[in-house]
Design an enzyme around this catalytic site. Structure first.
Site, PDB file in Angstrom:
ATOM      1  N   ARG A  48     -33.392  61.338 -30.181  1.00  0.00           N
ATOM      2  CA  ARG A  48     -32.121  61.448 -29.467  1.00  0.00           C
ATOM      3  C   ARG A  48     -31.585  62.881 -29.467  1.00  0.00           C
ATOM      4  O   ARG A  48     -30.621  63.177 -28.779  1.00  0.00           O
ATOM      5  CB  ARG A  48     -31.074  60.528 -30.108  1.00  0.00           C
ATOM      6  CG  ARG A  48     -31.376  59.051 -29.972  1.00  0.00           C
ATOM      7  CD  ARG A  48     -30.130  58.224 -30.265  1.00  0.00           C
ATOM      8  NE  ARG A  48     -29.656  58.403 -31.622  1.00  0.00           N
ATOM      9  CZ  ARG A  48     -29.973  57.594 -32.632  1.00  0.00           C
ATOM     10  NH1 ARG A  48     -30.779  56.566 -32.420  1.00  0.00           N
ATOM     11  NH2 ARG A  48     -29.502  57.804 -33.834  1.00  0.00           N
TER      12      ARG A  48
ATOM     13  N   ARG B 228     -33.855  72.611 -26.372  1.00  0.00           N
ATOM     14  CA  ARG B 228     -33.826  73.219 -25.045  1.00  0.00           C
ATOM     15  C   ARG B 228     -34.333  74.651 -25.107  1.00  0.00           C
ATOM     16  O   ARG B 228     -33.994  75.399 -26.025  1.00  0.00           O
ATOM     17  CB  ARG B 228     -32.398  73.202 -24.489  1.00  0.00           C
ATOM     18  CG  ARG B 228     -31.805  71.801 -24.412  1.00  0.00           C
ATOM     19  CD  ARG B 228     -30.516  71.800 -23.604  1.00  0.00           C
ATOM     20  NE  ARG B 228     -29.952  70.451 -23.546  1.00  0.00           N
ATOM     21  CZ  ARG B 228     -28.818  70.092 -24.124  1.00  0.00           C
ATOM     22  NH1 ARG B 228     -28.103  70.991 -24.780  1.00  0.00           N
ATOM     23  NH2 ARG B 228     -28.368  68.862 -24.033  1.00  0.00           N
TER      24      ARG B 228
ATOM     25  N   ARG C  21     -24.120  52.483 -42.745  1.00  0.00           N
ATOM     26  CA  ARG C  21     -23.477  53.661 -43.304  1.00  0.00           C
ATOM     27  C   ARG C  21     -22.029  53.665 -42.840  1.00  0.00           C
ATOM     28  O   ARG C  21     -21.712  53.215 -41.728  1.00  0.00           O
ATOM     29  CB  ARG C  21     -24.170  54.939 -42.837  1.00  0.00           C
ATOM     30  CG  ARG C  21     -25.614  55.047 -43.259  1.00  0.00           C
ATOM     31  CD  ARG C  21     -25.786  55.176 -44.747  1.00  0.00           C
ATOM     32  NE  ARG C  21     -25.339  56.490 -45.241  1.00  0.00           N
ATOM     33  CZ  ARG C  21     -25.335  56.822 -46.527  1.00  0.00           C
ATOM     34  NH1 ARG C  21     -25.720  55.946 -47.450  1.00  0.00           N
ATOM     35  NH2 ARG C  21     -24.935  58.035 -46.908  1.00  0.00           N
TER      36      ARG C  21
ATOM     37  N   ARG D 136     -19.723  67.213 -41.836  1.00  0.00           N
ATOM     38  CA  ARG D 136     -19.129  68.040 -40.793  1.00  0.00           C
ATOM     39  C   ARG D 136     -17.624  68.099 -40.961  1.00  0.00           C
ATOM     40  O   ARG D 136     -17.027  67.301 -41.702  1.00  0.00           O
ATOM     41  CB  ARG D 136     -19.472  67.509 -39.399  1.00  0.00           C
ATOM     42  CG  ARG D 136     -18.908  66.134 -39.062  1.00  0.00           C
ATOM     43  CD  ARG D 136     -19.322  65.705 -37.661  1.00  0.00           C
ATOM     44  NE  ARG D 136     -18.722  64.429 -37.293  1.00  0.00           N
ATOM     45  CZ  ARG D 136     -18.826  63.876 -36.087  1.00  0.00           C
ATOM     46  NH1 ARG D 136     -19.532  64.480 -35.129  1.00  0.00           N
ATOM     47  NH2 ARG D 136     -18.255  62.728 -35.807  1.00  0.00           N
TER      48      ARG D 136
ATOM     49  N   GLU E 120     -15.846  64.973 -43.103  1.00  0.00           N
ATOM     50  CA  GLU E 120     -16.493  63.664 -43.037  1.00  0.00           C
ATOM     51  C   GLU E 120     -17.563  63.548 -44.115  1.00  0.00           C
ATOM     52  O   GLU E 120     -18.414  64.435 -44.253  1.00  0.00           O
ATOM     53  CB  GLU E 120     -17.133  63.436 -41.664  1.00  0.00           C
ATOM     54  CG  GLU E 120     -16.131  63.254 -40.553  1.00  0.00           C
ATOM     55  CD  GLU E 120     -16.784  62.844 -39.246  1.00  0.00           C
ATOM     56  OE1 GLU E 120     -17.963  62.430 -39.278  1.00  0.00           O
ATOM     57  OE2 GLU E 120     -16.125  62.948 -38.201  1.00  0.00           O
TER      58      GLU E 120
ATOM     59  N   TYR F  77     -27.125  51.012 -33.005  1.00  0.00           N
ATOM     60  CA  TYR F  77     -26.256  52.164 -32.821  1.00  0.00           C
ATOM     61  C   TYR F  77     -26.013  52.333 -31.323  1.00  0.00           C
ATOM     62  O   TYR F  77     -26.940  52.571 -30.546  1.00  0.00           O
ATOM     63  CB  TYR F  77     -26.879  53.436 -33.388  1.00  0.00           C
ATOM     64  CG  TYR F  77     -25.978  54.626 -33.153  1.00  0.00           C
ATOM     65  CD1 TYR F  77     -24.886  54.848 -33.979  1.00  0.00           C
ATOM     66  CD2 TYR F  77     -26.183  55.479 -32.078  1.00  0.00           C
ATOM     67  CE1 TYR F  77     -24.034  55.903 -33.750  1.00  0.00           C
ATOM     68  CE2 TYR F  77     -25.333  56.534 -31.836  1.00  0.00           C
ATOM     69  CZ  TYR F  77     -24.253  56.752 -32.674  1.00  0.00           C
ATOM     70  OH  TYR F  77     -23.406  57.790 -32.436  1.00  0.00           O
TER      71      TYR F  77
ATOM     72  N   ASP G 260     -23.341  54.140 -28.384  1.00  0.00           N
ATOM     73  CA  ASP G 260     -22.184  54.919 -27.963  1.00  0.00           C
ATOM     74  C   ASP G 260     -21.303  54.043 -27.076  1.00  0.00           C
ATOM     75  O   ASP G 260     -21.753  53.047 -26.505  1.00  0.00           O
ATOM     76  CB  ASP G 260     -22.627  56.161 -27.204  1.00  0.00           C
ATOM     77  CG  ASP G 260     -23.265  57.190 -28.117  1.00  0.00           C
ATOM     78  OD1 ASP G 260     -22.833  57.294 -29.277  1.00  0.00           O
ATOM     79  OD2 ASP G 260     -24.200  57.886 -27.670  1.00  0.00           O
TER      80      ASP G 260
END
Length: 382
Positions: free
Chosen positions: A174, A178, A250, A280, A301, A349, A351
């Protein structure tokens, strides 16, 4: 008399299905949520002290390539353009994520062109790995050891609580690499953040005379006798009272702090070194760059294994979890007039744009059919 429908959960999965059914004027929908607010983990409110729009369960940047999903969310709120540009603090310095041409040139102190960078990374890659089975093998095959150790090893171990050798390769697939200077974290056609926050969107979706919302209330499986059909967006194992054991997740713990001015100059900065305990820091006023605030609200976090009273975030889906999941799926298939939806209901998972898309597809494909024909899952969890 209208057909009675029960929905467990007032997040996007339950809200979208409730609205689609309500607009037919054939159903009366009762939405239950154990929390004291709607919108699930997408819940947002204005901070009382600073006026900043706070994402209470971690930041959400809406991104999708489905035009119908993009048009759907814009029906309920104005969205402002937003590009998620993540930075990473590592042992070697601060870099842009995802790994892109600037990251590569800065990290290796080079001035490579796109073609040169692609060839260079191929030389670093571990070509002995033919079919990567683990996260670590996937990283080594496509990035090589230096980039993997610097950007992914420590962060991944903190995020998932296990060695990357225990995680499937699919997790890293995922994350794009680039060979140009595109530092947009997402690779989707449409991206943005709602001006009024996500809770306002869900509130408007649920605002229909055929929808009744009950907060701080639980829809129990035994309540099925009161409904023609129920949609369950709570934990799949919770529906069965965890009788086979608990599916592992988690969770996230947040450490909030407020400062004057600008703390880090970016919405999201990852901390990739293993010895840094948090994964983060998010600075929420930067998720609304069209606004001006003198103070700033930030959250560190911390990732942890989800305990019984914690909020589940990320399905672990390791070998033992998948074996237990198969058993729960078998139980679910034997349930009548019940459909399991959303991240928790299908133990995947997802979004929010995927949740919305699956909910729209579910209703569009089965609306008008008998309850017995509705599927047990919005999508196959296995």
């Amino acid at each position: 008399m209208k057909t009675q429908i029960g929905i467990a959960g007032a997040g996007f999965a339950g809200a979208v299905i409730a609205r689609e059914l309500a607009e037919t004027n054939r159903y009366e929908i009762h939405v239950y949520d154990e929390r004291d607010h709607i919108a699930g983990n997408c819940h947002t409110t204005r901070d009382d002290d600073t006026g900043i729009m706070v994402h209470h369960y971690g930041p959400h940047i809406f991104n999708t390539s489905r035009q119908d999903v993009w048009e759907y969310v814009q029906r309920w709120s104005q969205f402002m353009p937003f590009t998620n540009r993540v930075k990473a603090v590592t042992a070697a310095g601060v870099f842009s994520l995802p790994v892109n041409l600037l990251t590569i040139n800065q990290f290796f102190q080079k001035k490579l062109t796109p073609l040169e960078a692609e060839s260079f990374i191929k030389e670093l890659a571990d070509n002995k790995i033919q079919e990567p089975q683990t996260f670590e093998e996937q990283a080594l095959k496509f990035l090589g050891s230096a980039l993997y150790k610097n950007f992914f090893y420590g962060y991944t171990k903190k995020q998932w609580g296990v060695e990357p050798t225990e995680l499937p390769a699919s997790i890293l697939k995922r994350l794009p690499v680039r060979f140009n200077y595109d530092d947009n974290y997402y690779n989707q056609k449409y991206q943005g953040i709602p001006v009024e926050g996500y809770t306002k969107i869900v509130e408007r979706i649920l605002d229909h005379p055929n929808i009744n919302v009950k907060l701080k209330s639980r829809l129990n499986p035994d309540d099925k006798k009161n409904f023609s059909h129920i949609f369950w967006s709570g934990p799949m194992d919770g529906y069965f009272q965890y009788k086979l054991g608990r599916l592992r997740y988690r969770t996230l713990k947040f450490e909030r702090f407020v400062q004057d001015g600008d703390f880090q100059g970016n919405p999201v900065i990852n901390y990739c070194e293993e010895h840094v305990p948090y994964t983060r820091i998010t600075e929420h006023k930067h998720f609304a760059p069209w606004e001006t605030h003198e103070k700033t609200v930030c959250f560190k976090e911390y990732s942890a294994l989800c305990e019984e009273k914690d909020t589940p975030y990320y399905p672990l889906r390791l070998k033992n979890d998948l074996e237990l999941l198969k058993q729960y799926v078998e139980l679910a298939q034997s349930e009548n007039n019940t459909t399991f939806i959303g991240r928790l209901g299908t133990y995947r998972y997802l979004d929010m744009h995927v949740v919305i898309g699956e909910s729209l597809d579910l209703v569009r494909n089965y609306l008008g059919k008998e309850n017995s024909q509705w599927p047990r899952f919005s999508q196959n969890p296995l």
